[in-house]
Design an enzyme around this catalytic site. Structure first.
Site, PDB file in Angstrom:
ATOM      1  CD1 TRP A 101      -2.187  -2.066   1.637  1.00  0.00           C
ATOM      2  CD2 TRP A 101      -2.841  -1.176  -0.182  1.00  0.00           C
ATOM      3  NE1 TRP A 101      -3.067  -3.074   1.171  1.00  0.00           N
ATOM      4  CE2 TRP A 101      -3.703  -2.464   0.205  1.00  0.00           C
ATOM      5  CE3 TRP A 101      -3.321  -0.376  -1.208  1.00  0.00           C
ATOM      6  CZ2 TRP A 101      -4.722  -2.728  -0.805  1.00  0.00           C
ATOM      7  CZ3 TRP A 101      -4.440  -0.804  -2.123  1.00  0.00           C
ATOM      8  CH2 TRP A 101      -5.149  -1.792  -1.789  1.00  0.00           C
ATOM      9  CG  ASP A 171      -3.394   3.935   4.003  1.00  0.00           C
ATOM     10  OD1 ASP A 171      -4.529   4.076   4.631  1.00  0.00           O
ATOM     11  OD2 ASP A 171      -3.176   3.399   2.843  1.00  0.00           O
ATOM     12  CE  LYS A 195      -8.652  -3.108   3.469  1.00  0.00           C
ATOM     13  NZ  LYS A 195      -8.129  -2.194   2.367  1.00  0.00           N
TER      14      LYS A 195
HETATM   15  C1  LIG Z   1      -7.509  -1.738   1.205  1.00  0.00           C
HETATM   16  C2  LIG Z   1      -6.428  -0.849   1.609  1.00  0.00           C
HETATM   17  C3  LIG Z   1      -6.206   0.454   0.862  1.00  0.00           C
HETATM   18  C4  LIG Z   1      -6.994   0.363  -0.444  1.00  0.00           C
HETATM   19  O1  LIG Z   1      -8.187   0.797  -0.198  1.00  0.00           O
HETATM   20  P1  LIG Z   1      -9.662   1.073  -1.489  1.00  0.00           P
HETATM   21  O2  LIG Z   1     -10.505   1.670  -0.591  1.00  0.00           O
HETATM   22  O3  LIG Z   1      -9.825  -0.057  -2.104  1.00  0.00           O
HETATM   23  O4  LIG Z   1      -8.775   2.188  -2.202  1.00  0.00           O
HETATM   24  C5  LIG Z   1      -5.184   1.296   1.092  1.00  0.00           C
HETATM   25  N1  LIG Z   1      -4.449   1.265   2.002  1.00  0.00           N
HETATM   26  C6  LIG Z   1      -4.466   0.149   2.835  1.00  0.00           C
HETATM   27  C7  LIG Z   1      -3.556  -0.002   3.937  1.00  0.00           C
HETATM   28  C8  LIG Z   1      -5.457  -0.593   2.691  1.00  0.00           C
HETATM   29  O5  LIG Z   1      -5.598  -1.584   3.536  1.00  0.00           O
END
Ligand SMILES: *Cc1c(COP(=O)(O)O)cnc(C)c1O
Length: 359
Positions: A101, A171, A195
């Site tokens: 990511w 993030d 998540k």
């Molecule tokens: C799932 C995830 C993303 C991507 O998320 P989307 O909503 O599919 O764009 C980005 N960063 C992390 C850490 C993730 O777990």
């Protein structure tokens, strides 16, 4: 029977929340219509929205000089919006490359400006993180970027670098509200909600207001954080359903001990699984034990055939989502906030039993 859902995202939601949605999806609190039919410019939505934002501030202890709102486009859109807004023309930004990511975020930023890599986990196959104390932003950096939990690799920052006057951006998609965080150390925290916080569709943005003074000029409307902050996230139609459910999840978190309670649960649930791995010569964890994730436990069996068998047999026990990400293989158990304690315990039991039969 309800499955035990170890999927990495979208992922398990609290049963109480699903039942609350069911009770109110057609007729929202006897108001004669559904929340997902309501205008986002109307009282019914705005009352729910205000409460959701104020609960978010409460649960995550967000200081008053931060804006909080939701955007669409997934966490992935932020890989573009962050450098568009803050990677100053002619300047540069610092990125940590710690797995899938953060690498995607760094790759996108590098298409829009100059990126300095202050840590790259490539040589360890992204199985470890740096000591936060050793991370120093470079001079005149526009910001320093990290991903607090690498969902695919299964590593999680236990503490964060001190970047001084350089804005720190994180993030937190896959460990959002799973532990207390000192928000004041960050200029911006964001994450997709699918998540730990709700159904797919919304991305939470938490941003210190002074960041808006630092942004590049000439941005188009949607790409401009200034527009969204000014309109409290209602510049365009927000992801209404997703926001409603996040509000319900926040109430559930409050009723279950807040972020401190979530951390206790996360320690116990991941402890069940790591204990089995650590006391076994059959299972192995591919990541540095100092940084292993409490949210996404990545592990291997002696052979890929046994891993395939593990996935097949766990499905028969009602356990889903244990196959590792297609990019890395292996097995992965995601143990998000809403995963019941008993499910983690059942997985640990299944792992021991599987080892007895196949070890
Ligand atoms: C799932 C995830 C993303 C991507 O998320 P989307 O909503 O599919 O764009 C980005 N960063 C992390 C850490 C993730 O777990």
């Amino acid at each position: 029977m309800r499955k035990m859902n170890f999927g990495a995202g979208p992922s398990v939601l609290p049963m109480e929340v699903l039942e609350e949605i069911q009770r109110n999806i057609v007729d929202y609190h006897k108001m004669g219509m559904s929340m997902i039919e309501a205008s986002h410019r109307g009282g019914m939505f705005e009352d729910m929205y205000d409460e959701c934002l104020s609960d978010f501030r409460k649960v995550f202890s967000i200081p008053d000089d931060y804006d909080v709102y939701f955007l669409g486009g997934g966490a992935t859109l932020q890989f573009t919006m962050i450098p568009m807004n803050f990677l100053l023309k002619g300047g540069h930004a610092d990125y940590t490359r710690t797995g899938s990511w953060s690498n995607k975020a760094a790759d996108d930023a590098a298409k829009l400006g100059n990126v300095s890599i202050v840590f790259d986990g490539k040589d360890s196959n992204y199985s470890t993180l740096p000591d936060p104390k050793e991370i120093r932003p470079s001079e005149d950096s526009s910001y320093l970027y990290l991903c607090s939990n690498e969902t695919i690799g299964g590593i999680e920052w236990q503490d964060f670098p001190d970047t001084g006057s350089v804005p720190l951006i994180a993030d937190m998609s896959s460990d959002f509200l799973s532990r207390p965080v000192d928000v004041s150390r960050f200029a911006m925290i964001y994450g997709g909600v699918q998540k730990n916080l709700g159904p797919a569709g919304a991305t939470v943005i938490i941003m210190r207001r002074d960041m808006l003074d630092k942004r590049n000029p000439g941005l188009t409307a949607y790409m401009d954080y200034g527009k969204h902050a000014k309109e409290r996230g209602l510049y365009n139609t927000p992801p209404v359903f997703s926001i409603w459910v996040v509000g319900l999840v926040l109430k559930w978190i409050m009723a279950n001990g807040g972020v401190e309670g979530m951390l206790e649960h996360a320690k116990m649930k991941s402890g069940y699984i790591y204990d089995v791995i650590d006391s076994s010569s059959f299972y192995r964890s591919p990541v540095d034990s100092r940084y292993r994730s409490r949210m996404n436990v990545v592990f291997r069996c002696p052979t890929e055939e046994l891993e395939a068998k593990f996935v097949e047999e766990s499905k028969k026990e009602g356990m889903v989502g244990l196959k590792g990400h297609r990019s890395v293989g292996g097995l992965r158990a995601s143990l998000y906030n809403a995963l019941p304690m008993e499910d983690a315990a059942s997985l640990a039991e299944f792992m021991k039993e599987f080892e007895r039969r196949n070890g």
